[in-house]
Write an enzyme that holds these catalytic residues in place. Structure first.
Site, PDB file in Angstrom:
ATOM      1  CE1 TYR A   1      -7.975  -2.907   1.558  1.00  0.00           C
ATOM      2  CE2 TYR A   1      -6.417  -2.077   3.180  1.00  0.00           C
ATOM      3  CZ  TYR A   1      -7.383  -3.001   2.790  1.00  0.00           C
ATOM      4  OH  TYR A   1      -7.748  -3.997   3.659  1.00  0.00           O
TER       5      TYR A   1
ATOM      6  CE  LYS B   1     -10.379   5.992   6.533  1.00  0.00           C
ATOM      7  NZ  LYS B   1     -11.557   6.457   5.798  1.00  0.00           N
TER       8      LYS B   1
END
Length: 296
Positions: A63, A254
């Protein structure tokens, strides 16, 4: 909303770690650290989630090329003991020695001396036995507490469990949401038989080949409105619902906006009736046969 105990999922005890209860909703960090939102907002969101009981934080070296791990590290400064911290290693970094190096780089970015859980991000060309050997070394060194896998389908999971250390696999993290139910045919039942919890990424249908615009679907809207909750809360409550009488899914959405973080945490208090589940099943039936694992 109900006054029932907060839903949790139990990681089974191993020879090296006791059983552990985790909240059924945690926090994902995919796309954090990429400048899509101010870094301070991402840090604050993770800290807000911790305060609201979303204590599992999932990240990965992939990420933002480690940028998300740096965001998490900033969020956990001075409060590392409040979080159950998960990160993932690239498959090409999962060798006997390269996995050690990759984990140490992740630990530096995260500002911690250990991970609570370290996952192989997806199956690769390095033999699984070699990865398991590296994971066991990391555990012996105290750099990780548990290890697991991600994006493993039934056959890959079966191969894993035949290897030394394979039965120590704590979780399998896969894409799972109301519009993508393929794992319910074979993978999730097999994991239940193994006593292996599932971590569900993209539980709000942000991605995947089988995704649909679930937030605007009439059935989702009507069920959510009837319960007085948002479509996102409905999707999270659905993802973590018990199956065959067992609650075995940890969803990791998220969120950056304070309202979304609060809504995600409040979804832990949502209990879906048989009628609501039947309505959603009718609109989004599970496949009656094995389908390819949905991945992004």
């Amino acid at each position: 909303m109900t006054d029932h105990p907060t839903p949790h999922v139990t990681l089974t005890a191993t020879a090296h770690a006791p059983a552990l209860e985790l909240p059924a909703i945690g926090q994902g960090t995919w796309y954090m650290g990429e400048g899509l939102a101010p870094r301070s907002d991402e840090v604050r969101a993770l800290q807000q989630g911790l305060e609201l009981g979303l204590t599992l934080i999932d990240t990965a070296e992939m990420y933002a090329d480690g940028g998300a791990e740096e965001v998490v590290g900033e969020a956990l400064a001075g409060r590392r003991d409040q979080a159950f911290l998960v990160s993932k290693v690239y498959p090409w970094n999962a060798g006997r020695d390269s996995a050690i190096d990759a984990c140490e780089r992740s630990l530096r970015r995260l500002g911690t001396d250990h991970l609570d859980l370290y996952l192989l991000h997806w199956p690769g060309s390095i033999p699984l036995a070699e990865t398991l050997e590296a994971f066991e070394r990391l555990r012996e060194q105290g750099k990780i507490r548990r290890y697991g896998v991600s994006n493993f389908d039934v056959d890959e999971l079966e191969s894993l469990t035949t290897l030394p250390g394979g039965r120590e696999c704590a979780v399998n993290q896969v894409l799972y949401h109301l519009g993508s139910r393929g794992i319910e045919h074979a993978l999730r039942p097999r994991m239940q038989r193994l006593g292996m919890p599932l971590m569900a990424y993209c539980p709000l249908a942000q991605a995947g080949q089988l995704r649909r615009d679930l937030f605007e679907h009439s059935a989702v809207r009507e069920v959510a409105d009837g319960l007085g909750i948002t479509p996102a809360q409905l999707l999270l409550a659905w993802a973590i619902r018990p199956l065959n009488g067992r609650r075995d899914v940890i969803a990791i959405p998220k969120a950056v906006q304070p309202q979304h973080v609060a809504e995600n945490a409040a979804a832990l208090e949502v209990e879906l009736s048989d009628e609501a589940l039947a309505r959603l099943d009718a609109a989004f039936p599970a496949p009656g046969r094995k389908v390819p694992l949905d991945i992004v």
